[in-house]
Motif scaffolding. Structure first.
Motif, mmCIF file in Angstrom:
data_model
loop_
_atom_site.group_PDB
_atom_site.id
_atom_site.type_symbol
_atom_site.label_atom_id
_atom_site.label_comp_id
_atom_site.label_asym_id
_atom_site.label_seq_id
_atom_site.Cartn_x
_atom_site.Cartn_y
_atom_site.Cartn_z
ATOM 1 N N PHE A 101 0.857 -1.195 0.000
ATOM 2 C CA PHE A 101 0.000 0.000 0.000
ATOM 3 C C PHE A 101 0.888 1.238 0.000
ATOM 4 C CE2 PHE A 101 0.616 -1.571 4.299
ATOM 5 C CZ PHE A 101 1.100 -0.454 4.964
ATOM 6 N N GLU A 102 0.279 2.366 -0.333
ATOM 7 C CA GLU A 102 0.986 3.646 -0.330
ATOM 8 C C GLU A 102 -0.028 4.750 -0.102
ATOM 9 O OE1 GLU A 102 0.988 4.748 -5.073
ATOM 10 O OE2 GLU A 102 2.703 3.654 -4.265
ATOM 11 N N GLY A 103 0.463 5.903 0.270
ATOM 12 C CA GLY A 103 -0.443 7.018 0.460
ATOM 13 C C GLY A 103 0.298 8.287 0.782
ATOM 14 N N TYR A 104 -0.432 9.379 0.701
ATOM 15 C CA TYR A 104 0.140 10.671 1.029
ATOM 16 C C TYR A 104 -0.935 11.589 1.593
ATOM 17 C CZ TYR A 104 -1.991 12.579 -3.194
ATOM 18 O OH TYR A 104 -2.899 12.966 -4.142
ATOM 19 N N ALA A 105 -0.492 12.655 2.205
ATOM 20 C CA ALA A 105 -1.372 13.710 2.699
ATOM 21 C C ALA A 105 -0.634 15.023 2.528
ATOM 22 C CB ALA A 105 -1.722 13.484 4.164
ATOM 23 N N GLU A 106 -1.402 16.103 2.493
ATOM 24 C CA GLU A 106 -0.818 17.436 2.452
ATOM 25 C C GLU A 106 -1.391 18.241 3.604
ATOM 26 O OE1 GLU A 106 -1.474 19.196 -1.382
ATOM 27 O OE2 GLU A 106 -0.310 17.658 -2.408
ATOM 28 N N SER A 107 -0.522 19.019 4.248
ATOM 29 C CA SER A 107 -0.967 19.878 5.339
ATOM 30 C C SER A 107 -0.484 21.300 5.097
ATOM 31 C CB SER A 107 -0.448 19.363 6.682
ATOM 32 O OG SER A 107 0.957 19.400 6.723
ATOM 33 N N GLU A 108 -1.176 22.234 5.728
ATOM 34 C CA GLU A 108 -0.786 23.640 5.577
ATOM 35 C C GLU A 108 0.425 23.985 6.430
ATOM 36 O OE1 GLU A 108 -4.202 26.083 6.286
ATOM 37 O OE2 GLU A 108 -5.376 25.063 4.760
ATOM 38 N N SER A 109 0.777 23.085 7.368
ATOM 39 C CA SER A 109 1.925 23.344 8.234
ATOM 40 C C SER A 109 2.641 22.029 8.534
ATOM 41 C CB SER A 109 1.469 23.993 9.540
ATOM 42 O OG SER A 109 0.813 23.032 10.354
ATOM 43 N N ASP A 110 3.743 22.123 9.280
ATOM 44 C CA ASP A 110 4.503 20.940 9.677
ATOM 45 C C ASP A 110 3.861 20.204 10.850
ATOM 46 O OD1 ASP A 110 6.275 21.625 7.728
ATOM 47 O OD2 ASP A 110 7.845 22.328 9.079
#
Length: 175
Positions: A34-43
């Motif tokens: 499996f694989e995946g990602y996310a994006e956030s506005e900050s660390d």
């Protein structure tokens, strides 16, 4: 400010499921690939936008090769034609601990809401920033076209419709 990208660390993550068998016991399985990602506005792994997760359905493992082959067949995942199970979400709400998105299995896409236990963010001994989540929920397998069914001589259902999902996910912040 550019968004921070996070990817799933597969060596510190797992994707498991549980389903009732004969309505008297539970079978546990997982997806090995499996694989995946996310994006956030900050660390800080808050204000998450754009989450995607993919599992290779051919990597299903229930510790029984005959059952795994049946799950890959047209009776269930039809893995040759539908190689991936995909979950996409546009938002994770840290306050409500809910992850809403769309799950696609066997070319059928349905909205799902999953519960999230956010473990927090830490820097590991190698200097990598990591975020941990436990994601869980329930789906109806039949809603996604996994409709195979059988009944025992006594009238019991062989495999329940409800599937419980539980994932332990560790994300790594990308440079």
């Amino acid at each position: 400010m550019a968004n921070t990208k996070w990817t799933i660390d597969p060596t510190h993550s797992e994707v498991t499921f549980k389903v009732k068998h004969l309505m008297i016991s539970t079978v546990t399985g997982n997806f090995k690939v499996f694989e995946g990602y996310a994006e956030s506005e900050s660390d800080e792994f808050k204000s998450i936008s754009n989450i995607e997760f993919k599992a290779d359905v051919k990597s299903i493992n229930t510790n029984n090769e005959q059952r795994d082959e049946h799950l890959r067949s047209a009776d269930f995942f039809a893995a040759d034609e539908n190689a991936e199970m995909i979950f996409r979400a546009s938002k994770f709400d840290v306050e409500t601990e809910k992850l809403e998105g769309e799950l696609t299995i066997r070319n059928t896409t349905k909205p799902v809401t999953l519960d999230v236990d956010f473990g927090g963010v830490v820097v590991d001994p190698y200097g990598q920033t990591k975020a941990g989540l436990t994601v869980s929920g329930k789906i109806s397998r039949k809603e996604f076209g996994l409709t195979w069914d059988a009944v025992t001589e006594a009238g019991s259902v062989v495999v329940s419709d409800q599937v419980r999902i539980n994932t332990e996910v560790q994300f790594v912040k990308q440079a």
